[in-house]
Scaffold this motif. Structure first.
Motif, PDB file in Angstrom:
ATOM      1  N   ALA A 173      41.391  -9.297 -32.622  1.00  0.00           N
ATOM      2  CA  ALA A 173      42.611  -8.590 -32.239  1.00  0.00           C
ATOM      3  C   ALA A 173      43.689  -9.559 -31.779  1.00  0.00           C
ATOM      4  N   TYR A 174      43.316 -10.565 -30.980  1.00  0.00           N
ATOM      5  CA  TYR A 174      44.311 -11.525 -30.489  1.00  0.00           C
ATOM      6  C   TYR A 174      44.911 -12.312 -31.651  1.00  0.00           C
ATOM      7  N   ALA A 175      44.075 -12.733 -32.576  1.00  0.00           N
ATOM      8  CA  ALA A 175      44.567 -13.498 -33.722  1.00  0.00           C
ATOM      9  C   ALA A 175      45.545 -12.663 -34.545  1.00  0.00           C
ATOM     10  N   ARG A 176      45.259 -11.360 -34.678  1.00  0.00           N
ATOM     11  CA  ARG A 176      46.169 -10.501 -35.439  1.00  0.00           C
ATOM     12  C   ARG A 176      47.507 -10.360 -34.713  1.00  0.00           C
ATOM     13  N   LEU A 177      47.467 -10.193 -33.392  1.00  0.00           N
ATOM     14  CA  LEU A 177      48.706 -10.114 -32.624  1.00  0.00           C
ATOM     15  C   LEU A 177      49.513 -11.410 -32.751  1.00  0.00           C
ATOM     16  N   TYR A 178      48.818 -12.528 -32.630  1.00  0.00           N
ATOM     17  CA  TYR A 178      49.494 -13.829 -32.660  1.00  0.00           C
ATOM     18  C   TYR A 178      50.133 -14.073 -34.027  1.00  0.00           C
ATOM     19  N   LYS A 179      49.377 -13.792 -35.082  1.00  0.00           N
ATOM     20  CA  LYS A 179      49.899 -14.008 -36.432  1.00  0.00           C
ATOM     21  C   LYS A 179      51.069 -13.068 -36.736  1.00  0.00           C
TER      22      LYS A 179
END
Length: 638
Positions: free
Chosen positions: A621-627
């Protein structure tokens, strides 16, 4: 200019009778003064009522002297009347039979002067007593409104955050300021006046029946007509007042909007359109205002017509009574004055109906605020102190919370934060980030589970004890009217200038403050318009630093600063992290890369936990938000 009695429409209360009784109950502490005011008014009204009767005696003396000097000396009154009857002047004899005169004696100017002196003394005493009653009334009302304001202020301090979340700021402010002001003005304009008018009606009516029951009944004939006129005119005027003030609100809203956004209006060349809208709304206000004022203006001439009708009836019937010898001319003169005094308070009471309705409606809105549910009381046993010096260890054990029963938000959340750690909380809007901080500050109480601070359940601590160790910086800055130094020192009473400047340097605010003309003594207005949004944020951060909290909460605190200032704040945070546990709520993930722990929340639950690198590597989830934020930034640049 507007205010009670100046065109404001009556706001209909939901429970006029109940709210009116409760409003009267607010005067209970002033009972002694109210009794004194009532006694003074009774005496004052009594003197005003007896005045025309005494003045009528002076008229009788003058008329009796005038008649007496026309008659032969040495006769008695009865002999003079008998002589008139023998001459066939029975009408004149009947009329003079009700007069007090002595044949052969003229006007006794000494007696007349004495009566006029008594009248002057009576009216002067009545005026002084009325002035005294007005002073008592003003003091009673001012003290009552003062106590009501105190209660409202104390109530605001006891209201939970949930109440303020559900009410607009303007609505709460309107109840605290406008409604209390309207209530105070209404009471000032009506309390003493309506008591005086009612006493005057009763007193005048009593004297009228004493002088002549027949004339008193004649005067009462016009009372139903007065009530009918007041009711009909009031009902027709009220909708027009509503339309007038609706148009006023629309026009004021447009003016305020154009004033606050005048720069944009000029930039986009919309001055002509703005002026046209103003002209249309001003025309609508003119039409509504004209109708309201015209219809309400009918009240006074209509009531004057009814009063004149009453005057004519009294004069005609009174003249017939004088002709028959049943009344003296002085009594009729007094009765004419009484008829005026009787109709005037009726008109005043009718005109105050809208004022009273508006005041009671305002009182009801204030009472609704006072009756609002308060924050839950401190549980038994609360007030415990933290063992030793606070360290800032925070634990959440199976915490659950929901704003409404049918919408779960946080369910069975557990978390441990070590002292000195910087914890970043990220996630989409509505995930529960700010709610988590509100629970920590006890703005809301958890439904189940518990939150521990240094091993102590925060529910056992008083709210004041708990919050004294927590500093908070919100996305929306708040500055009050005062100097920059006073704003920074707000969170630490008794702070020295050196401590204020040290906190400003830690927040990287010192440099821009010293460039201002008066430096730390620069006066800000309540909106802080003399400094930029980013500079205001730096001041609030300096305020939080100066309070030296164990736990520091930053809710999007860097959203209003530029990139360079943001980096400086991050460096300052790194220096202070070893001494404070920090919670950072962030939407811009670039600001929390160096956080010790990043919590990713979705639907009230922590779905991921770790540092920046590990969470990116997990590709969740964090990686998706960051990207997504990175992609959005690239798109904005393109």
């Amino acid at each position: 200019m507007s205010g009670p009695g100046m065109g404001a429409p009556p706001r209909r209360s939901m429970d006029f009778k109940g709210s009116g009784k409760r409003l009267l109950g607010q005067f209970r502490p002033e009972r002694a003064r109210l009794v004194l005011m009532l006694a003074v008014l009774v005496v004052s009204v009594g003197l005003n009522v007896i005045g025309p009767k005494i003045l009528g005696h002076a008229t009788d003396l003058v008329f009796g002297g005038f008649i007496g000097q026309k008659l032969p000396d040495g006769l008695t009154k009865e002999q003079a009347l008998e002589g008139l009857r023998r001459k066939g002047e029975d009408g004149a004899a009947d009329m003079l039979s009700g007069m007090d005169f002595t044949p052969g004696h003229g006007i006794d100017f000494g007696a007349v002067g004495m009566v006029l002196l008594v009248v002057a003394v009576v009216y002067a005493a009545a005026g002084l007593l009325m002035l005294w009653a007005g002073r008592i009334s003003t003091k009673v009302i001012t003290r009552t409104v003062f106590r009501l304001r105190e209660r409202v202020e104390e109530k605001l301090a006891r209201l939970p955050l949930s109440y303020l979340d559900k009410q607009s700021r303007g609505e709460v402010l309107s109840r605290v300021t406008n409604d209390i002001d309207n209530l105070g003005q209404t009471l000032q304009q009506t309390l003493g006046q309506i008591v005086n008018s009612l006493l005057m009606i009763v007193g005048v009516l009593g004297v009228m029946f004493w002088i002549s029951p027949l004339l008193a009944l004649v005067a009462l004939v016009t009372v139903p007509l007065s009530a009918l006129v007041a009711t009909r005119v009031g009902k027709r005027a009220q909708p027009q007042f509503v339309a007038q003030w609706k148009s006023t609100g629309t026009l004021n809203g447009h003016v305020e909007e154009m004033y606050t956004g005048h720069a944009l209006v000029k930039v986009f060349g919309r001055q002509r359109e703005s002026a046209q809208v103003f002209a249309e709304q001003n025309e609508a206000l003119f039409r509504a205002g004209f109708k309201a004022q015209f219809i309400s203006g009918i009240m006074q001439p209509a009531m004057m017509f009814v009063g004149n009708l009453n005057y004519v009836l009294v004069a005609v019937v009174g003249g017939l009574r004088v002709a028959s010898g049943s009344l003296s001319i002085g009594d009729v003169q007094a009765f004419v004055q009484y008829s005026r005094q009787f109709s005037q308070p009726l008109t005043q009471v009718a005109s105050m109906a809208n004022l009273i309705q508006s005041g009671v409606a305002s009182a009801e809105r204030v009472f609704e605020l006072l009756d609002a549910e308060e924050q839950s009381p401190e549980p038994a046993g609360s007030g415990a102190a933290l063992p030793g010096k606070p360290r800032g260890r925070v634990e959440l054990e199976n915490v659950s919370f929901r704003y409404s029963e049918d919408r779960p938000l946080i369910e069975d959340l557990s978390l441990a934060v070590e002292p000195g750690q910087t914890v970043a909380i990220v996630g989409p809007t509505g995930a529960g980030k700010t709610t988590l901080v509100n629970l920590l500050l006890r703005f809301y109480e958890v439904r189940s589970g518990r939150i521990l601070l240094d091993g102590t359940d925060i529910a056992t601590l008083s709210r004041e004890e708990l919050r004294s160790g927590i500093g908070m910086v919100l996305q929306d800055t708040w500055l009050f009217g005062g100097t920059i130094a006073e704003n920074i020192a707000y969170g630490a009473q008794g702070a020295t200038r050196e401590q204020v400047e040290e906190a400003a340097r830690a927040a990287h605010a010192d440099r821009f403050i010293r460039t201002l003309p008066d430096g730390y003594d620069t006066v800000l207005d309540d909106e802080g318009d003399t400094v930029s949004a980013g500079e205001k944020q730096l001041i609030t951060i300096a305020r939080a630093f100066l309070s030296d909290p164990v736990i520091l909460v930053l809710d999007e605190a860097t959203s209003s600063v530029d990139t360079r200032t943001e980096v400086l704040i991050q460096r300052a945070m790194e220096r202070l992290a070893s001494e404070r546990t920090s919670f950072v709520i962030a939407h811009r993930l670039s600001t929390i890369r160096d956080a010790d722990v990043i919590l990713v929340m979705e639907n009230g639950a922590i779905v991921e936990q770790g540092d920046h690198r590990s969470l990116l590597a997990a590709d969740g989830a964090y990686a998706r938000l960051y990207k997504s934020q990175f992609a959005q930034a690239v798109a904005e640049v393109d």
